[in-house]
Write an enzyme that holds these catalytic residues in place. Structure first.
Site, PDB file in Angstrom:
ATOM      1  N   ASP A 119      -1.248  -6.011  -0.262  1.00 40.14           N
ATOM      2  CA  ASP A 119      -1.504  -5.396   1.046  1.00 40.14           C
ATOM      3  C   ASP A 119      -2.987  -5.110   1.225  1.00 40.14           C
ATOM      4  O   ASP A 119      -3.656  -4.642   0.291  1.00 40.14           O
ATOM      5  CB  ASP A 119      -0.766  -4.049   1.127  1.00 40.14           C
ATOM      6  CG  ASP A 119       0.447  -4.104   2.037  1.00 40.14           C
ATOM      7  OD1 ASP A 119       0.557  -5.046   2.845  1.00 40.14           O
ATOM      8  OD2 ASP A 119       1.280  -3.189   1.926  1.00 40.14           O
ATOM      9  N   GLU A 124       9.338  -4.436  10.451  1.00 36.14           N
ATOM     10  CA  GLU A 124       9.762  -3.153   9.865  1.00 36.14           C
ATOM     11  C   GLU A 124      10.236  -2.162  10.929  1.00 36.14           C
ATOM     12  O   GLU A 124       9.588  -1.992  11.972  1.00 36.14           O
ATOM     13  CB  GLU A 124       8.598  -2.515   9.083  1.00 36.14           C
ATOM     14  CG  GLU A 124       8.988  -1.132   8.531  1.00 36.14           C
ATOM     15  CD  GLU A 124       8.043  -0.547   7.504  1.00 36.14           C
ATOM     16  OE1 GLU A 124       7.036  -1.193   7.161  1.00 36.14           O
ATOM     17  OE2 GLU A 124       8.322   0.588   7.044  1.00 36.14           O
ATOM     18  N   ASP A 138       0.841  -1.211   0.000  1.00 37.98           N
ATOM     19  CA  ASP A 138       0.000   0.000   0.000  1.00 37.98           C
ATOM     20  C   ASP A 138       0.874   1.258   0.000  1.00 37.98           C
ATOM     21  O   ASP A 138       0.370   2.370  -0.089  1.00 37.98           O
ATOM     22  CB  ASP A 138      -1.000  -0.010   1.168  1.00 37.98           C
ATOM     23  CG  ASP A 138      -0.334  -0.021   2.524  1.00 37.98           C
ATOM     24  OD1 ASP A 138       0.901  -0.184   2.613  1.00 37.98           O
ATOM     25  OD2 ASP A 138      -1.069   0.132   3.539  1.00 37.98           O
ATOM     26  N   SER A 139       2.214   1.058   0.032  1.00 36.84           N
ATOM     27  CA  SER A 139       3.129   2.177  -0.205  1.00 36.84           C
ATOM     28  C   SER A 139       2.873   2.790  -1.574  1.00 36.84           C
ATOM     29  O   SER A 139       3.340   3.896  -1.851  1.00 36.84           O
ATOM     30  CB  SER A 139       4.584   1.703  -0.099  1.00 36.84           C
ATOM     31  OG  SER A 139       4.789   0.553  -0.893  1.00 36.84           O
TER      32      SER A 139
HETATM   33  O1  KIV Z   1       3.534  -1.121   1.638  1.00 36.55           O
HETATM   34  C1  KIV Z   1       4.681  -1.564   1.590  1.00 36.55           C
HETATM   35  O2  KIV Z   1       5.435  -1.332   0.625  1.00 36.55           O
HETATM   36  C2  KIV Z   1       5.145  -2.391   2.689  1.00 36.55           C
HETATM   37  C3  KIV Z   1       6.590  -2.745   2.717  1.00 36.55           C
HETATM   38  C4  KIV Z   1       7.380  -1.557   3.071  1.00 36.55           C
HETATM   39  C5  KIV Z   1       6.864  -3.886   3.620  1.00 36.55           C
HETATM   40  O3  KIV Z   1       4.387  -2.745   3.527  1.00 36.55           O
END
Ligand code: KIV
Length: 289
Positions: A106, A205, A67-68
């Site tokens: 995610d 993380e 979700d980044s």
């Molecule tokens: O959303 C994302 O990219 C993540 C990673 C940083 C693990 O959760």
């Protein structure tokens, strides 16, 4: 939604069909850690588009549609506004662009926290619409019941402990976690609870290294570190961070290149050639026969 790798050879953007490779599975990832030992560390990167997936796929075990993408693709200030629809669409693109890695999507903020039933409905829709193999969700002990509910109903889950970006409003920022004894105990308890609930892997993380190592030893399933420790069972990074697409990145990111500068340089060359009427040249121009 098809999960096979397809290329439309009628478009000018077709790429050669890749050599057939069998897609890895969730049990294969889980089995990398046997009796506390992971001989071959797990490689995970984020992917948000089909082309990105095509380029990363052969090098990875897992592709995470993180979700980044809220910040990386959509320019949002955090992951909070990300929707299920965004995740499903990008998840489907990444599945279409890959044929080897396990694709995990995610679960966005607000789509799973209310109840195990809400989480099941959201996760089932994500898997149906994207063709991905499983989901990742943030939170530790508080999410254990949900993780068990999903895994017992056919949805593989990766947990996520330590710095959990969806909790930015509670945490007050993106600082490393586990510096106090109380925080360290909580992170270890979270990891144990997710492991016992059936998570097939756990992202750890932004935690101080001794806690990442302790969590890795405390759980049977693999841990995947980001800003954690090389002793984790695998590693993940946001691909655009490690490619050097952003000037400012968290301290734990290693930039393997400077794609931002390269893109800017190439755009500058193109702009100069257009302004000087040097592009298009004869090779790029159609003439009557
Ligand atoms: O959303 C994302 O990219 C993540 C990673 C940083 C693990 O959760």
């Amino acid at each position: 939604m098809s999960t096979t790798f397809q290329l439309d050879t009628s478009t000018s953007r077709a790429n050669p069909t890749p050599a057939p490779m069998k897609r890895m599975t969730v049990p294969m990832i889980r089995a990398r850690k046997q009796d506390g030992v992971t001989a071959e560390p797990i490689v995970m990167l984020t992917a948000y588009t089909a082309r990105q997936a095509q380029l990363l796929d052969a090098h990875c075990d897992l592709l995470l549609v993180g979700d980044s993408l809220g910040q990386v693709i959509y320019g949002l200030p955090s992951t909070i506004p990300v929707t299920l629809e965004m995740m499903a669409n990008h998840g489907a693109a990444v599945v279409r662009g890959s044929y080897h890695s396990v694709v995990i999507v995610d679960m966005p903020f607000g789509s799973y926290e209310q109840s195990p039933q809400q989480a099941f409905e959201s996760a089932a829709n994500l898997l149906k619409q994207s063709g991905a193999a499983g989901v990742k969700l943030e939170g530790g002990a508080a999410m254990a019941e949900t993780v068990a509910f999903l895994t017992q109903r056919g949805i593989p889950v990766i947990g996520h402990v330590g710095l959990t970006p969806q909790a930015v409003n509670v945490l007050g920022g993106y600082m490393a976690r586990g510096r106090s004894d109380a925080e360290a105990e909580m992170i270890l308890g979270d990891a144990r609870a997710l492991d016992e609930a059936g998570a097939f892997a756990i992202v750890v993380e932004g935690v101080v290294e001794p806690i990442a190592i302790a969590a890795t030893r405390a759980v049977a399933c693999p841990t995947i570190g980001i800003g954690a420790s090389a002793q984790c069972d695998g590693q993940v990074l946001v691909t655009d961070d490690m490619l050097g697409m952003f000037d400012r990145v968290p301290r734990f990111v290693k930039k393997y290149g400077d794609m931002a500068e390269q893109i800017s340089d190439l755009a500058a060359r193109y702009a100069a050639e257009v302004r000087e009427r040097r592009f298009p040249g004869p090779e790029q121009t159609y003439q009557p026969k």
